[in-house]
Design a protein around this motif. Structure first.
Motif, mmCIF file in Angstrom:
data_model
loop_
_atom_site.group_PDB
_atom_site.id
_atom_site.type_symbol
_atom_site.label_atom_id
_atom_site.label_comp_id
_atom_site.label_asym_id
_atom_site.label_seq_id
_atom_site.Cartn_x
_atom_site.Cartn_y
_atom_site.Cartn_z
ATOM 1 N N SER A 1 35.105 42.961 32.381
ATOM 2 C CA SER A 1 34.824 42.721 33.792
ATOM 3 C C SER A 1 34.640 41.226 34.044
ATOM 4 O O SER A 1 33.993 40.535 33.262
ATOM 5 N N ALA B 1 38.562 31.254 37.549
ATOM 6 C CA ALA B 1 38.827 32.679 37.370
ATOM 7 C C ALA B 1 40.041 32.900 36.486
ATOM 8 O O ALA B 1 40.163 33.930 35.818
ATOM 9 N N GLU C 1 43.611 49.091 38.862
ATOM 10 C CA GLU C 1 42.897 50.291 38.429
ATOM 11 C C GLU C 1 43.263 51.509 39.268
ATOM 12 O O GLU C 1 42.386 52.201 39.788
HETATM 13 N N1 LIG Z 1 36.447 35.048 46.082
HETATM 14 C C1 LIG Z 1 35.822 34.622 44.982
HETATM 15 N N2 LIG Z 1 35.012 33.571 45.063
HETATM 16 C C2 LIG Z 1 34.380 33.116 43.948
HETATM 17 N N3 LIG Z 1 34.523 33.655 42.753
HETATM 18 C C3 LIG Z 1 35.319 34.719 42.610
HETATM 19 C C4 LIG Z 1 36.012 35.265 43.723
HETATM 20 N N4 LIG Z 1 36.749 36.308 43.300
HETATM 21 C C5 LIG Z 1 36.519 36.410 41.984
HETATM 22 N N5 LIG Z 1 35.669 35.475 41.581
HETATM 23 C C6 LIG Z 1 35.238 35.240 40.197
HETATM 24 O O1 LIG Z 1 36.367 35.083 39.406
HETATM 25 C C7 LIG Z 1 36.206 35.730 38.164
HETATM 26 C C8 LIG Z 1 37.331 36.711 37.956
HETATM 27 O O2 LIG Z 1 37.249 37.723 38.920
HETATM 28 P P1 LIG Z 1 38.237 38.947 38.930
HETATM 29 O O3 LIG Z 1 37.909 39.748 40.109
HETATM 30 O O4 LIG Z 1 39.602 38.459 38.788
HETATM 31 O O5 LIG Z 1 37.798 39.723 37.613
HETATM 32 P P2 LIG Z 1 38.272 41.143 37.067
HETATM 33 O O6 LIG Z 1 38.794 40.930 35.724
HETATM 34 O O7 LIG Z 1 39.171 41.782 38.052
HETATM 35 O O8 LIG Z 1 36.893 41.938 37.007
HETATM 36 P P3 LIG Z 1 36.606 43.492 37.178
HETATM 37 O O9 LIG Z 1 37.070 44.170 35.952
HETATM 38 O O10 LIG Z 1 35.139 43.567 37.356
HETATM 39 O O11 LIG Z 1 37.356 43.930 38.408
HETATM 40 C C9 LIG Z 1 34.838 36.397 38.207
HETATM 41 O O12 LIG Z 1 33.925 35.542 37.553
HETATM 42 C C10 LIG Z 1 34.522 36.456 39.644
HETATM 43 O O13 LIG Z 1 33.144 36.373 39.855
#
Ligand SMILES: Nc1ncnc2c1ncn2[C@@H]1O[C@H](COP(=O)(O)OP(=O)(O)OP(=O)(O)O)[C@@H](O)[C@H]1O
Ligand SMILES: [Mg+2]
Lengths: 375, 246
Positions: free
Chosen positions: B59, B39, B186
Motif C-alpha cells: 500500500s 509517489a 483492483e
Molecule cells: N493527491 C495526492 N497528493 C499527495 N500525495 C499523494 C496523492 N496521491 C497519492 N499520494 C501519495 O503517493 C503515494 C503513492 O500513492 P498511490 O495511491 O499511488 O499508492 P498505491 O500503491 O495505489 O496504494 P494502495 O495500495 O493503498 O492503493 C502514497 O504515499 C500516497 O500517499
C-alpha cells in the motif's frame, strides 16, 4: 444525453418531485404576481382603454386620472374648434355620495358622458337593461360586479346620488374601478346635477376624434398650445394612469418583489437538488471524464437535468396559475395571464434553472478525472 | 461468447509487436517543498497488445499513481508517456480526453456504474460519451454485454446485479469505443474469490482472443496465473518485472 438526464433525475422520485415543486411554485408565483399586477393596471386604465377617442384632453397639472380638476365649457369649445378635430365630447368625472338601500352612503365615481349618437366613451359589457335610456335625467348604469358594495341586482332600482334621484337603467359586468369606489355611468347633465359644487358647466376631460388623414400627434401639439390644457393620445393616457398607480401605491414594487422572491426560492430549491444529485453521482461523473467524455458533454448532462426541471415545472406552474386565476376571479381579483407573460416567465424559468445548475457545473468542471482511482 | 478457460494454458510470451503505450522513466512528485511526496520515481513500462500485466506492491507504493499516469488521468512530473507514437506527457486537459477515449477503457474496484441506468444504458451512454457521433450505441452496447456473457441481463439496474455481473457490465463499458488498452485498479477486490477469478478469466480472454492489453493493479497473488507478467512496485519504483524475457 436527454435520456441519461431524465433517468438520473427520475431515479430519486422524491428529490425529483421536490425539484419540480420548487420550479412550479416559483413559476406560479411569478405568473400570479405579475398577472395580478397587470390585472390591477388593466383595471386602472380600463375606462381609457375602452374609449375610442384619439386624444384625451384634461387640465394641465392633473396627476391622476380619477382626481382630475374640472374646467368649463368655453375651454371645451376651444378644443372642439382646434383644426383637425372632427369631433369632441365632454366627460365629467368625480366622486359623489350614493345612497344605499340600507340607508347608508357610499362614495362612487361618477362618469358623466355624452349620450347622443355613438359616444367615444360609454358603458360596455352590458348584461341587462337599455343603455340608450342613459340620456334620460337621473338614469345611471352600474356594474353587477359591485353588487357587494351597491347591493343592486336589478335594473329599475331607484335611489339617490347627492340627494338627487337616480334610476338604474342598465347593468354591466366586469367594469371595475381601481379606486375602491364603484363606477357609475350617467349622462353629462345628470352628472352635473350630482356634483353641483363643480358648477353647472364643469368638464374634466374632452375626448377628441381627429379628422381622417390627420395625425393625432399634430392635433395634440396644437391643443397643448391652449392655456392650462394637456392632451394625450389614448395610449399615453393609459400608460400615465398605470404608471401613476403603479408608483404611487407601490403596488408594482410589491408584486414584483414577491415574484422575485419566488424566483429565488425556485433557484435555491433547484440548485440544491441538482447539486445533491451531482454529489451523489460524482464518482460516475468522474468516470465519464476518465473514459474520455469532454467537459462539455458532462456539463450538458447536468444542464439537461436543469432544463427538464424547468420545462416540467413551467408546465405545472402554468397550470397552477390558471387555477389561481379562476380562484381569484371569485374574489373579484383579475390575474391577467397573456402569452407574452408566459413567454417571459419561460425565459426566466430557464435562466433560473441554468443558474441553479452553475454550482453543479463548476463542481464537475473541477472534478479531476484521476479521482476515479482514489479510494 | 464464453470466456475461455485459460487458467492452465498460459499463452506464450507476447509477440514482438510494437507497444501500444510506453512509460519512459516517469516520475510523479505530489506537492512542493516540504510537503513534496515522491509517489513514482523513474518507472518504465511497455504495454503490448494481447498481454495481461499485473501490478503488485504494498500500500502506498505508487501503483495507482502508475496506472493513472499510464491511463493519461494524471500528468507525470518527469519522464515520458508514449501513446499513438508520440510523447503525450506534456499535453493538457484539452487534448487528453480524446486520447483516453481512443486508447483506454477503465474498470474500478467499485464498478462506478450509474445506479439509475440499466446495464445497457450504462454501456451505451459510455459509448456515446466517448464518441458523440457513434452509430447505434445501443446495438453496440448489447453486443458488448453479450460478449461478457450478460446478454440476458441488459435491462437490469446495477442494484439487481451481483458484484461479478456489475464488474462485467463495467468491463463491457470499458470496451465501448473499442480501446486497445484496459486499465483496472483492483477490479476484483470487491468480489469473492470465485467471482474474482471468473472476472480475471474474462480479462485474460479479451487479451488472448481480442488482442487487448490488460493492465490490472491487484493485491491478490492468485490472479498471477492469468498474467503474462507481474510488475512489482515498491516505494515508487518498479523493482521487478517477472515473466518478461526482454
Ligand atoms: N493527491 C495526492 N497528493 C499527495 N500525495 C499523494 C496523492 N496521491 C497519492 N499520494 C501519495 O503517493 C503515494 C503513492 O500513492 P498511490 O495511491 O499511488 O499508492 P498505491 O500503491 O495505489 O496504494 P494502495 O495500495 O493503498 O492503493 C502514497 O504515499 C500516497 O500517499
Ligand atoms: Mg491504489
Amino acid at each position: 444525453m436527454w435520456t441519461l438526464a431524465r433517468k438520473l433525475l427520475l431515479h430519486d422520485r422524491l428529490r425529483f418531485a421536490v425539484a419540480i415543486a420548487g420550479v412550479s411554485v416559483s413559476v406560479m408565483l411569478v405568473l400570479v404576481q405579475v398577472g395580478l399586477y397587470f390585472g390591477f393596471m388593466d383595471t386602472a386604465s380600463s375606462l381609457i382603454d375602452a374609449s375610442s377617442a384619439d386624444l384625451w384632453v384634461g387640465k394641465a397639472g392633473n396627476e391622476s386620472f380619477e382626481f382630475a380638476s374640472p374646467f368649463d365649457e368655453r375651454t371645451y369649445y376651444k378644443v372642439a374648434s382646434t383644426p383637425g378635430v372632427e369631433h369632441a365630447e365632454r366627460v365629467l368625472m368625480n366622486f359623489a355620495q350614493f345612497k344605499l338601500a340600507d340607508g347608508g352612503d357610499l362614495g362612487v365615481q361618477i362618469v358623466g358622458i355624452e349620450t347622443t349618437g355613438l359616444p367615444m366613451l360609454a358603458p360596455w359589457h352590458v348584461i341587462a337593461g337599455d343603455v340608450k335610456r342613459l340620456a334620460e335625467p337621473g338614469a345611471i348604469v352600474v356594474d353587477r360586479t359591485e353588487y357587494s358594495k351597491l347591493k343592486i341586482d336589478h335594473v329599475g332600482h331607484t335611489t339617490e346620488v347627492s340627494g338627487v334621484r337616480a334610476e338604474v337603467v342598465a347593468m354591466t359586468k366586469g367594469i371595475r374601478s381601481f379606486t375602491t369606489s364603484p363606477i357609475v355611468f350617467t349622462d353629462l347633465r345628470t352628472a352635473r346635477s350630482y356634483m353641483p359644487t363643480l358648477g353647472s358647466d364643469a368638464v374634466t376631460y374632452v375626448l377628441v376624434k381627429v379628422k381622417p388623414g390627420v395625425s393625432p400627434l399634430v392635433v395634440k401639439a396644437q391643443i397643448d398650445q391652449l392655456p392650462h390644457l394637456a392632451a394625450y393620445t389614448t395610449h399615453e393616457m393609459s400608460e400615465r394612469t398605470r404608471n401613476y398607480w403603479s408608483t404611487r401605491t407601490g403596488v408594482g414594487a410589491g408584486f414584483f418583489t414577491t415574484a422575485i422572491l419566488g424566483v429565488i426560492v425556485g433557484f435555491v430549491v433547484v440548485g440544491q437538488i441538482l447539486y445533491s444529485g451531482t454529489l451523489q453521482y460524482i464518482r460516475e461523473y468522474g468516470t465519464l471524464k476518465a473514459m474520455g467524455a469532454r467537459n462539455s458533454m458532462v456539463v450538458r448532462v447536468i444542464l439537461a437535468q436543469a432544463m427538464i426541471s424547468a420545462a416540467l415545472g413551467f408546465v405545472v406552474g402554468g397550470v397552477l396559475a390558471f387555477g389561481m386565476q379562476a380562484a381569484m376571479a371569485k374574489a373579484n381579483l383579475t390575474v391577467a395571464l397573456f402569452p407574452s407573460l408566459y413567454g417571459v416567465t419561460l425565459v426566466v424559468t430557464i435562466a433560473m434553472c441554468s443558474f441553479a445548475a452553475l454550482l453543479s457545473i463548476v463542481k464537475v468542471l473541477r472534478l479531476d478525472p484521476a479521482s476515479v482511482f482514489k479510494g | 461468447m464464453n470466456a475461455l478457460a485459460l487458467s492452465d494454458t498460459l499463452p506464450g510470451i507476447a509477440p514482438a509487436s510494437a507497444p501500444l503505450a510506453r512509460l519512459v522513466e516517469t516520475g510523479k512528485v505530489y506537492g512542493t517543498g516540504e510537503n513534496a511526496v515522491t509517489a513514482l520515481a523513474g518507472a518504465s513500462l511497455d504495454i503490448l497488445p494481447g498481454q495481461v500485466t499485473l501490478i503488485e506492491g504494498p500500500s502506498g507504493s505508487g501503483k495507482t499513481t502508475l496506472i493513472s499516469i499510464l491511463g493519461l488521468l494524471l500528468r507525470p512530473t518527469s519522464g515520458q508517456v508514449w501513446i499513438e507514437g508520440r510523447d503525450v506527457s506534456r499535453l493538457g486537459e484539452r487534448d487528453l480526453p480524446g486520447l483516453r477515449a481512443r486508447n483506454f477503457g477503465f474498470v474500478f474496484q467499485g464498478f462506478n456504474l450509474f445506479p439509475a441506468l440499466t446495464a445497457l444504458d450504462n454501456v451505451a451512454m459510455a459509448i456515446q460519451m466517448k464518441d458523440p457521433t457513434a452509430k447505434n450505441p445501443r446495438g453496440e452496447a448489447r453486443r458488448l454485454l453479450e460478449m461478457v456473457d450478460l446478454g440476458s441481463r441488459v435491462d437490469h439496474l446495477p442494484a439487481d446485479l451481483s458484484g461479478g455481473q456489475k464488474q462485467r457490465v463495467a468491463i463491457a463499458r470499458a470496451l465501448g469505443g473499442n480501446p486497445p488498452i484496459l486499465v483496472g485498479d483492483e477490479p476484483t477486490a470487491a468480489l469473492d474469490t470465485k467471482t474474482a477469478l471468473s472476472v480475471m478469466e474474462l480479462l485474460r480472454d479479451l487479451a488472448t482472443n481480442r488482442g487487448r492489453a490488460v493492465v490490472v493493479v491487484t493485491h491478490d497473488p492468485r490472479l498471477e496465473k492469468y498474467a503474462d507478467r507481474v510488475v512489482k512496485v515498491e516505494d515508487g519504483r518498479v523493482v521487478s518485472i517477472s515473466g518478461e524475457n526482454v
